[in-house]
Scaffold this motif. Structure first.
Motif, PDB file in Angstrom:
ATOM      1  N   ASP A   8       1.108  -0.600  -0.301  1.00 56.94           N
ATOM      2  CA  ASP A   8       0.059  -0.086  -0.149  1.00 56.94           C
ATOM      3  C   ASP A   8       0.525   1.378  -0.029  1.00 56.94           C
ATOM      4  O   ASP A   8       1.540   1.606   0.320  1.00 56.94           O
ATOM      5  CB  ASP A   8      -0.707  -0.019   0.939  1.00 56.94           C
ATOM      6  CG  ASP A   8      -1.978   1.044   1.169  1.00 56.94           C
ATOM      7  OD1 ASP A   8      -2.087   1.781  -0.242  1.00 56.94           O
ATOM      8  OD2 ASP A   8      -2.952   1.338   2.373  1.00 56.94           O
ATOM      9  N   MET A  14      -8.791   2.964   5.652  1.00 60.67           N
ATOM     10  CA  MET A  14      -9.670   2.070   4.477  1.00 60.67           C
ATOM     11  C   MET A  14     -10.990   1.704   5.424  1.00 60.67           C
ATOM     12  O   MET A  14     -11.174   1.416   6.524  1.00 60.67           O
ATOM     13  CB  MET A  14      -8.510   0.525   4.612  1.00 60.67           C
ATOM     14  CG  MET A  14      -9.628  -0.489   4.029  1.00 60.67           C
ATOM     15  SD  MET A  14      -8.082  -1.772   3.471  1.00 60.67           S
ATOM     16  CE  MET A  14      -7.516  -0.902   2.113  1.00 60.67           C
ATOM     17  N   ASP A  16     -14.980  -1.155   5.043  1.00 66.02           N
ATOM     18  CA  ASP A  16     -15.522  -3.068   4.851  1.00 66.02           C
ATOM     19  C   ASP A  16     -15.906  -2.124   3.461  1.00 66.02           C
ATOM     20  O   ASP A  16     -16.354  -1.020   2.909  1.00 66.02           O
ATOM     21  CB  ASP A  16     -15.897  -3.076   5.489  1.00 66.02           C
ATOM     22  CG  ASP A  16     -17.605  -2.260   6.134  1.00 66.02           C
ATOM     23  OD1 ASP A  16     -18.512  -2.746   5.312  1.00 66.02           O
ATOM     24  OD2 ASP A  16     -17.598  -1.631   6.979  1.00 66.02           O
ATOM     25  N   HIS A 125     -11.758  -7.398  -3.131  1.00 66.29           N
ATOM     26  CA  HIS A 125     -12.531  -7.305  -2.459  1.00 66.29           C
ATOM     27  C   HIS A 125     -12.864  -8.884  -0.847  1.00 66.29           C
ATOM     28  O   HIS A 125     -12.945  -8.815  -0.193  1.00 66.29           O
ATOM     29  CB  HIS A 125     -13.816  -6.781  -2.378  1.00 66.29           C
ATOM     30  CG  HIS A 125     -14.064  -5.837  -2.703  1.00 66.29           C
ATOM     31  ND1 HIS A 125     -13.260  -4.627  -2.477  1.00 66.29           N
ATOM     32  CD2 HIS A 125     -14.612  -5.029  -3.972  1.00 66.29           C
ATOM     33  CE1 HIS A 125     -13.032  -3.540  -2.848  1.00 66.29           C
ATOM     34  NE2 HIS A 125     -14.163  -3.912  -4.199  1.00 66.29           N
ATOM     35  N   PRO A 127     -11.186 -12.307   0.839  1.00 66.74           N
ATOM     36  CA  PRO A 127      -9.263 -12.720   1.143  1.00 66.74           C
ATOM     37  C   PRO A 127      -8.989 -14.064   0.295  1.00 66.74           C
ATOM     38  O   PRO A 127      -7.729 -14.413   0.610  1.00 66.74           O
ATOM     39  CB  PRO A 127     -10.039 -12.530   2.787  1.00 66.74           C
ATOM     40  CG  PRO A 127     -11.080 -12.708   3.162  1.00 66.74           C
ATOM     41  CD  PRO A 127     -12.051 -12.290   2.299  1.00 66.74           C
ATOM     42  N   HIS A 164     -10.559   2.750  -4.778  1.00 60.37           N
ATOM     43  CA  HIS A 164     -10.577   3.716  -3.788  1.00 60.37           C
ATOM     44  C   HIS A 164     -11.592   4.478  -4.391  1.00 60.37           C
ATOM     45  O   HIS A 164     -12.064   4.202  -6.035  1.00 60.37           O
ATOM     46  CB  HIS A 164      -9.497   4.406  -3.082  1.00 60.37           C
ATOM     47  CG  HIS A 164      -8.783   5.091  -4.697  1.00 60.37           C
ATOM     48  ND1 HIS A 164      -8.022   4.552  -5.116  1.00 60.37           N
ATOM     49  CD2 HIS A 164      -9.125   6.615  -5.050  1.00 60.37           C
ATOM     50  CE1 HIS A 164      -7.506   5.028  -5.968  1.00 60.37           C
ATOM     51  NE2 HIS A 164      -7.914   6.760  -6.081  1.00 60.37           N
ATOM     52  N   SER A 176     -11.628  -2.338   1.581  1.00 61.19           N
ATOM     53  CA  SER A 176     -11.169  -3.228   1.911  1.00 61.19           C
ATOM     54  C   SER A 176     -10.135  -4.246   0.599  1.00 61.19           C
ATOM     55  O   SER A 176     -11.734  -4.586  -0.514  1.00 61.19           O
ATOM     56  CB  SER A 176     -11.576  -4.061   2.828  1.00 61.19           C
ATOM     57  OG  SER A 176     -10.720  -5.679   2.902  1.00 61.19           O
ATOM     58  N   THR A 177      -8.956  -4.072   0.335  1.00 61.46           N
ATOM     59  CA  THR A 177      -8.696  -4.675  -1.467  1.00 61.46           C
ATOM     60  C   THR A 177      -7.864  -5.100  -0.865  1.00 61.46           C
ATOM     61  O   THR A 177      -7.308  -5.863   0.729  1.00 61.46           O
ATOM     62  CB  THR A 177      -7.816  -3.682  -1.805  1.00 61.46           C
ATOM     63  OG1 THR A 177      -8.836  -3.194  -2.190  1.00 61.46           O
ATOM     64  CG2 THR A 177      -7.304  -3.940  -3.186  1.00 61.46           C
ATOM     65  N   HIS A 178      -7.752  -7.302  -1.224  1.00 57.53           N
ATOM     66  CA  HIS A 178      -6.750  -7.961  -1.264  1.00 57.53           C
ATOM     67  C   HIS A 178      -6.061  -8.525  -2.262  1.00 57.53           C
ATOM     68  O   HIS A 178      -6.093  -8.187  -3.642  1.00 57.53           O
ATOM     69  CB  HIS A 178      -7.533  -9.686  -0.936  1.00 57.53           C
ATOM     70  CG  HIS A 178      -8.785  -9.264   0.130  1.00 57.53           C
ATOM     71  ND1 HIS A 178      -7.672  -9.533   1.342  1.00 57.53           N
ATOM     72  CD2 HIS A 178      -9.825  -9.147   0.655  1.00 57.53           C
ATOM     73  CE1 HIS A 178      -8.266  -9.244   2.183  1.00 57.53           C
ATOM     74  NE2 HIS A 178      -9.349  -8.449   2.215  1.00 57.53           N
TER      75      HIS A 178
END
Length: 233
Positions: A8, A14, A16, A125, A127, A164, A176-178
């Motif tokens: 990042d 951040m 949810d 979004h 996991p 974003h 929330s970013t994965h």
């Protein structure tokens, strides 16, 4: 797996998924560029859109993808999304036959009901990708196609940029970013019983730079990817 926090570079606050998209809804369609996802759908050659009988739009949001599918001749589309505010916009478009508030990994829809499944810009979004691919497999009729469009991991890694938006107060807010490598998508799809039949990647090119001149420094970096899977058996 890569932890997004380790790459990042923006350090935006951040939130949810439901909170973020609930706040982004007013400007979402003005800020998400069609070249990111709809252009990749246009480039696919395996799906015969007008031959589809019934589709499900997983993570349907404001109905952008659903409207695109309707314009390509898909006659019946259900939609599932986590965020009521996004679903309200989709409902006003009138392109879905049914809209359901729910988790795309556990939709509650009837098994084997769809010959086309689509999810666009949602996997970053999650996991873990396997539950999404398994739920898509559960919903799929034999021989169905699953088209999945992703925010490309290479772009996330190269830029340190999360999904974003800009709030009403002018603050940049991350959702929330994965980071999921291409290999994670392929592994999850294969484990869930899918066969990969087509893949496309969208690069930052002249069209992107015309929209976002500051992205010239990212030219030729892949920004999105589309996977086309066929249900085995």
């Amino acid at each position: 797996m890569v932890n997004f926090a380790d790459v990042d570079r923006r350090n935006y606050p951040m939130v949810d998924v439901a909170t973020g998209y609930g706040q982004w809804v007013e400007t979402y369609e003005q800020t998400v560029e069609d070249i990111m996802d709809l252009a990749l759908l246009d480039a696919l050659t395996v799906p015969t859109w007008h031959a589809v009988q019934r589709a499900v739009d997983l993570g349907c949001g404001t109905g952008r993808t659903g409207a695109w599918l309707r314009s390509r001749g898909v006659p019946a589309i259900d939609g599932v999304d986590l965020t009521p505010e996004m679903l309200a916009v989709a409902r006003a478009k009138g392109v879905h036959d049914r809209l359901v508030t729910g988790d795309i990994r556990d939709t509650g829809l009837a098994a084997g009901s769809y010959d086309l499944l689509v999810s666009s810009l949602v996997d970053e979004h999650l996991p873990d990708l396997l539950p999404l691919y398994r739920e898509a497999a559960r919903l799929a009729a034999p021989g169905a196609l699953y088209v999945q469009v992703s925010f490309h991991p290479q772009f996330i890694l190269a830029t340190g940029m999360p999904t974003h938006f800009t709030s009403a107060g002018g603050e940049h807010i991350a959702i929330s970013t994965h980071v999921h490598l291409i290999s994670e998508n392929i592994t999850a799809g294969l484990q869930a019983g899918w066969e990969l039949v087509e893949m496309r990647e969208g690069l930052v090119d002249d069209s992107w730079v015309a929209l976002k001149p500051r992205w010239e420094k990212h030219r030729n970096v892949p920004v999105s990817a589309a996977f086309v899977w066929r249900r085995r058996g």
